[in-house]
Enzyme design. Structure first.
Site, PDB file in Angstrom:
ATOM      1  CB  SER A 292      -0.934   0.005   1.213  1.00  0.00           C
ATOM      2  OG  SER A 292      -0.323   0.680   2.295  1.00  0.00           O
ATOM      3  CE  LYS A 293       1.482   7.466  -3.599  1.00  0.00           C
ATOM      4  NZ  LYS A 293       2.481   7.217  -4.543  1.00  0.00           N
TER       5      LYS A 293
END
Ligand code: GLU
Length: 482
Positions: A249-250
């Site tokens: 995930s960013k």
């Protein structure tokens, strides 16, 4: 799989973000599968989410595929140019009673979810507007309510398919969140609808995508059937997770999931492709052969060899692949590919090209990625390294450092700098004269000349630096000794 059916596969990224590592991996599986079966690979940009789409993401996606040398036989097709088709298909389903207008307001749906949560029931739409009478519809319209179109999913039905990767899969329609919205009020289709029309209309034979889409597949199969399309085969590949079993995930992992990070930092596309394919697939006859180029393995590729377990993102392993492919390049190629990094950080004009090539040869076996190159050869260009670090101080304070330095200064004028071997021999001679050898002899010189006791051959360092730089660096080290 029937032999006669033409293999047509696709990758369908949404331009709501950068090109994702997982999308690339899925693309590679699609690419290999299409090549193996002499089929077609199609690119479709799923750009119906007008709020979240960005042209720059579309560009990034197209550039990323180009960089990876993933070529398409058809496309890019853009869903935004096919809205008419989706609208007509929705109307057809409405006319045939297979879809319906739902007038539920956001507030009503929120209240429904809240009550389900309170009752510890799964949150889902309760199909409340599935069978509205004409009068009820008229009443909602008179109230000025807007409607969406929902697809009538069969109730309590097992949707089954033989997944090309996971084997037998079955999902009950009761677990799919109620009748799915297929068209918004403004005539924009939702993913699960547009994707079916496109896969059907483009005669996609195999849908190969991430296993986060398993429930979507269960929604899509009845839609394929309702629209009279042949249902394609499906293959759901495992997603990529981190070592602690988290999805990439960013927010948590920064840009490790974005392909442009790998472009920016000097990874080689063939290394990334090899790494991503190998994450969940090994060669049937030579599973121990980890290094392969895509075109060498197309004949061996099959979906049933893709592992069902989650893939694990492993940066050291990626570096191992990248290092391998870097070492396979010629010095000229490494130079060309690294030029943007070198020029940004170093004044390349101070050395002739051949000498820069020699420097690259000296360090290339230790390169994980090309943006590390300027750092590894920087000491040839300036002496901003830190002589005062505790490790360096220890080496420079040895009893012999000063004597060695004095001697080297004395012989500088007679040194043949164009011959690295001769330079090394002179150092060894000095050592003999002082009865010093090994690290006691080399390390003080290495530290003085390059800022580190590790690194390439000392003779080469001296030869490449040349007289002026060797002199000034040793003098500087002598000052530190004082
Ligand atoms: N646009 C969808 C996505 O990016 C495509 C999924 C699919 O392959 O059907 O997730």
């Amino acid at each position: 799989m029937s032999d006669k059916k033409e293999v047509r596969v696709r990758i369908a990224p949404s331009p709501t973000g950068s090109l994702h590592l997982g999308t690339v991996r899925t693309s590679l599986y699609n690419y290999l599968f299409s090549k193996k079966h002499k089929g077609k690979f199609i690119l479709r940009i799923e750009d119906t989410d007008q709020q979240r789409n960005k042209d720059e993401y579309t560009k990034e996606i197209l550039d990323g595929f180009k960089w990876l040398q993933i070529n398409f036989d058809e496309g890019p097709y853009y869903q935004s140019e096919r809205l008419d088709l989706y609208r007509k298909s929705a109307q057809k389903l409405l006319d045939e009673g297979k879809a319906y207008n739902c007038f539920a307001t956001t507030e009503e749906l929120d209240a429904l979810r809240k009550s389900q949560r309170a009752a510890r029931m799964p949150e889902k739409y309760d199909n409340r507007h599935r069978n509205l009478t004409e009068d009820q519809k008229k009443k909602f319209l008179d109230e000025g309510r807007k409607s969406v179109i929902r697809f009538k999913l069969p109730d309590n039905t097992e949707i089954k398919w033989n997944d090309e990767i996971r084997g037998y899969v079955s999902v009950n329609t009761n677990d799919l969140g109620g009748d799915p919205v297929i068209m918004r009020g403004d005539g924009i289709p939702l993913y699960n609808f547009a994707v079916v029309i496109d896969d059907g209309d483009m005669r996609i034979s195999h849908v190969i995508r991430g296993d986060d889409h398993l429930h979507n597949t269960a929604k899509q199969i009845p839609i394929f059937q309702a629209l009279g399309f042949e249902v394609p085969s499906f293959g759901h590949a495992p997603l990529i997770f981190t070592h602690d079993r988290e999805k990439l995930s960013k927010r948590k992992h920064g840009d490790i999931a974005n392909i442009d990070k790998y472009q920016r930092e000097g990874y080689l596309p063939e290394a990334l492709a090899n790494y991503l394919v190998h994450m969940s697939w090994t060669r049937p006859d030579h599973p121990e052969d980890e290094i392969f180029r895509l075109n060498d393995v197309t004949n061996e590729f099959s979906l049933d060899r893709i592992s069902k377990s989650p893939a694990v993102y492993d940066l050291p392993k990626l570096h191992w692949f990248n290092n391998h492919y870097i070492k396979e390049k010629t010095t000229q190629e490494i130079f060309d590919l690294s030029k943007r990094f070198l020029e940004k950080e170093l004044d390349l004009s101070i050395y002739p090209k051949e000498q820069i090539f020699q420097m690259i040869d000296l360090v290339k076996s230790g390169l994980n990625k090309l943006d590390e190159l300027p750092g590894l050869i920087r000491f040839f260009f300036d002496d901003k390294f830190d002589l005062g670090s505790s490790e360096n101080q220890k080496i420079l304070s040895g009893e012999n450092a000063r004597k060695i330095f004095d001697k080297v200064i004395q012989v500088l004028n007679s040194l043949n700098f164009s011959d690295p071997h001769a330079c090394k021999l002179v150092v060894d001679e000095i050592g003999k004269g002082l009865s010093v050898k090994g690290k006691d002899l080399y390390w003080p010189l290495r530290v003085a000349l390059s800022g580190s006791n590790k690194g390439p051959d000392l003779g080469l360092i001296i030869s490449l630096l040349g007289k002026e730089k060797v002199k000034s660096r040793i003098e500087k080290a002598l000052r530190v000794l004082v």
